[in-house]
Motif scaffolding. Structure first.
Motif, PDB file in Angstrom:
ATOM      1  N   ASP A   1       3.702   8.863  -8.016  1.00  0.00           N
ATOM      2  CA  ASP A   1       4.002   7.650  -7.245  1.00  0.00           C
ATOM      3  C   ASP A   1       4.689   7.977  -5.921  1.00  0.00           C
ATOM      4  N   THR A   2       5.039   9.247  -5.727  1.00  0.00           N
ATOM      5  CA  THR A   2       5.681   9.664  -4.486  1.00  0.00           C
ATOM      6  C   THR A   2       4.769   9.379  -3.299  1.00  0.00           C
ATOM      7  N   ALA A   3       5.293   8.621  -2.337  1.00  0.00           N
ATOM      8  CA  ALA A   3       4.493   8.207  -1.186  1.00  0.00           C
ATOM      9  C   ALA A   3       5.372   7.408  -0.236  1.00  0.00           C
ATOM     10  N   VAL A   4       4.823   7.167   0.937  1.00  0.00           N
ATOM     11  CA  VAL A   4       5.399   6.156   1.824  1.00  0.00           C
ATOM     12  C   VAL A   4       4.749   4.829   1.447  1.00  0.00           C
ATOM     13  N   TYR A   5       5.576   3.842   1.204  1.00  0.00           N
ATOM     14  CA  TYR A   5       5.093   2.529   0.795  1.00  0.00           C
ATOM     15  C   TYR A   5       5.154   1.564   1.975  1.00  0.00           C
ATOM     16  N   TYR A   6       4.034   0.874   2.193  1.00  0.00           N
ATOM     17  CA  TYR A   6       3.898  -0.038   3.307  1.00  0.00           C
ATOM     18  C   TYR A   6       3.680  -1.460   2.810  1.00  0.00           C
ATOM     19  N   CYS A   7       4.329  -2.369   3.463  1.00  0.00           N
ATOM     20  CA  CYS A   7       4.118  -3.793   3.254  1.00  0.00           C
ATOM     21  C   CYS A   7       3.102  -4.260   4.291  1.00  0.00           C
ATOM     22  N   ALA A   8       2.233  -5.186   3.894  1.00  0.00           N
ATOM     23  CA  ALA A   8       1.215  -5.681   4.808  1.00  0.00           C
ATOM     24  C   ALA A   8       0.965  -7.168   4.582  1.00  0.00           C
ATOM     25  N   ALA A   9       0.472  -7.833   5.610  1.00  0.00           N
ATOM     26  CA  ALA A   9       0.221  -9.271   5.536  1.00  0.00           C
ATOM     27  C   ALA A   9      -1.155  -9.597   6.098  1.00  0.00           C
TER      28      ALA A   9
ATOM     29  N   ASP B   1      -3.858 -13.225   6.728  1.00  0.00           N
ATOM     30  CA  ASP B   1      -4.076 -14.659   6.578  1.00  0.00           C
ATOM     31  C   ASP B   1      -5.438 -14.932   5.935  1.00  0.00           C
ATOM     32  N   LYS B   2      -6.049 -13.883   5.377  1.00  0.00           N
ATOM     33  CA  LYS B   2      -7.290 -14.036   4.618  1.00  0.00           C
ATOM     34  C   LYS B   2      -6.929 -14.147   3.132  1.00  0.00           C
ATOM     35  N   SER B   3      -7.912 -14.109   2.282  1.00  0.00           N
ATOM     36  CA  SER B   3      -7.647 -14.222   0.851  1.00  0.00           C
ATOM     37  C   SER B   3      -7.132 -12.894   0.306  1.00  0.00           C
ATOM     38  N   ILE B   4      -6.643 -12.928  -0.939  1.00  0.00           N
ATOM     39  CA  ILE B   4      -6.053 -11.738  -1.564  1.00  0.00           C
ATOM     40  C   ILE B   4      -7.081 -10.606  -1.573  1.00  0.00           C
ATOM     41  N   ALA B   5      -6.643  -9.425  -1.187  1.00  0.00           N
ATOM     42  CA  ALA B   5      -7.568  -8.309  -1.003  1.00  0.00           C
ATOM     43  C   ALA B   5      -6.883  -6.995  -1.306  1.00  0.00           C
ATOM     44  N   ASP B   6      -7.704  -5.973  -1.619  1.00  0.00           N
ATOM     45  CA  ASP B   6      -7.156  -4.651  -1.888  1.00  0.00           C
ATOM     46  C   ASP B   6      -7.646  -3.601  -0.893  1.00  0.00           C
ATOM     47  N   SER B   7      -8.233  -4.052   0.213  1.00  0.00           N
ATOM     48  CA  SER B   7      -8.676  -3.133   1.263  1.00  0.00           C
ATOM     49  C   SER B   7      -7.740  -3.236   2.454  1.00  0.00           C
TER      50      SER B   7
ATOM     51  N   PHE C   1       0.855  -1.176   0.000  1.00  0.00           N
ATOM     52  CA  PHE C   1       0.000   0.000   0.000  1.00  0.00           C
ATOM     53  C   PHE C   1       0.893   1.228   0.000  1.00  0.00           C
ATOM     54  N   ARG C   2       0.299   2.374  -0.298  1.00  0.00           N
ATOM     55  CA  ARG C   2       1.078   3.606  -0.263  1.00  0.00           C
ATOM     56  C   ARG C   2       0.223   4.744   0.218  1.00  0.00           C
ATOM     57  N   GLN C   3       0.898   5.731   0.787  1.00  0.00           N
ATOM     58  CA  GLN C   3       0.198   6.910   1.291  1.00  0.00           C
ATOM     59  C   GLN C   3       0.996   8.150   0.926  1.00  0.00           C
ATOM     60  N   ALA C   4       0.400   8.980   0.107  1.00  0.00           N
ATOM     61  CA  ALA C   4       1.007  10.248  -0.283  1.00  0.00           C
ATOM     62  C   ALA C   4       0.632  11.319   0.736  1.00  0.00           C
ATOM     63  N   PRO C   5       1.429  12.389   0.820  1.00  0.00           N
ATOM     64  CA  PRO C   5       1.122  13.453   1.787  1.00  0.00           C
ATOM     65  C   PRO C   5      -0.282  14.014   1.592  1.00  0.00           C
ATOM     66  N   GLY C   6      -1.045  14.077   2.675  1.00  0.00           N
ATOM     67  CA  GLY C   6      -2.381  14.642   2.613  1.00  0.00           C
ATOM     68  C   GLY C   6      -3.435  13.751   2.001  1.00  0.00           C
ATOM     69  N   LYS C   7      -3.050  12.513   1.698  1.00  0.00           N
ATOM     70  CA  LYS C   7      -3.997  11.589   1.080  1.00  0.00           C
ATOM     71  C   LYS C   7      -4.166  10.342   1.936  1.00  0.00           C
ATOM     72  N   GLU C   8      -5.240   9.625   1.677  1.00  0.00           N
ATOM     73  CA  GLU C   8      -5.472   8.374   2.386  1.00  0.00           C
ATOM     74  C   GLU C   8      -4.561   7.278   1.831  1.00  0.00           C
ATOM     75  N   ARG C   9      -4.325   6.292   2.652  1.00  0.00           N
ATOM     76  CA  ARG C   9      -3.545   5.148   2.212  1.00  0.00           C
ATOM     77  C   ARG C   9      -4.322   4.408   1.116  1.00  0.00           C
ATOM     78  N   GLU C  10      -3.600   3.980   0.081  1.00  0.00           N
ATOM     79  CA  GLU C  10      -4.260   3.300  -1.024  1.00  0.00           C
ATOM     80  C   GLU C  10      -3.526   2.014  -1.386  1.00  0.00           C
ATOM     81  N   PHE C  11      -4.283   1.106  -1.946  1.00  0.00           N
ATOM     82  CA  PHE C  11      -3.761  -0.176  -2.384  1.00  0.00           C
ATOM     83  C   PHE C  11      -2.889  -0.011  -3.615  1.00  0.00           C
ATOM     84  N   ALA C  12      -1.805  -0.784  -3.664  1.00  0.00           N
ATOM     85  CA  ALA C  12      -0.950  -0.798  -4.852  1.00  0.00           C
ATOM     86  C   ALA C  12      -0.940  -2.180  -5.504  1.00  0.00           C
TER      87      ALA C  12
ATOM     88  N   ALA D   1      -3.523  -2.196  -8.470  1.00  0.00           N
ATOM     89  CA  ALA D   1      -4.352  -1.008  -8.659  1.00  0.00           C
ATOM     90  C   ALA D   1      -4.187  -0.546 -10.098  1.00  0.00           C
ATOM     91  N   ASP D   2      -5.237   0.054 -10.646  1.00  0.00           N
ATOM     92  CA  ASP D   2      -5.172   0.521 -12.032  1.00  0.00           C
ATOM     93  C   ASP D   2      -4.038   1.522 -12.232  1.00  0.00           C
TER      94      ASP D   2
END
Length: 123
Positions: free
Chosen positions: A90-98, A100-106, A37-48, A61-62
């Motif tokens: 694409d400038t943002a802080v990029y986060y890795c996440a895990a 144990d559910k199925s593949i998801a974009d939320s 996921f990524r979060q740009a300044p002033g924006k919500e975190r979004e799926f990548a 993500a598209d």
């Protein structure tokens, strides 16, 4: 419980490439669907991007489709995000996440998060 540590961020010019890594420790890595996921300044975190347990299935993500590639190495307990043709947006802080559910974009589907790594793309 999984502990995640991202690396590989930095400053790059538009059109350039970076590869992010996320090293996991704790429970068996191969039992987690992994996401970026990524979060740009002033924006919500979004799926990548996200990748299934075996790595066979990916979701993007598209906004990054065709430019970013997610992959994983279960033996090394690492997930990667290869980012090509980077753009200033694409400038943002990029986060890795895990999860144990199925593949998801939320992001609420993911249980464990890294501390993030900064990616800055200059024009």
């Amino acid at each position: 419980q999984a502990q995640l540590v991202e690396s590989g961020g930095g400053l790059v010019q538009a059109g350039g490439s970076l590869r992010l890594s996320c090293a996991a420790s704790g429970r068996t890595f191969s039992s987690y669907v992994m996401g970026w996921f990524r979060q740009a300044p002033g924006k919500e975190r979004e799926f990548a991007a996200a990748i299934s347990l075996s790595g066979i299935r990916q979701r993007y993500a598209d906004s990054v489709k065709g430019r970013f590639i997610i992959s994983r190495d279960n033996a090394k307990k690492v997930v990667y995000l290869q980012m090509n043709d980077l753009k200033p947006e694409d400038t943002a802080v990029y986060y890795c996440a895990a999860t144990d559910k199925s593949i998801a974009d939320s992001d609420y589907e993911y249980d464990y998060w890294g501390q993030g790594t900064q990616v800055t793309v200059s024009s």
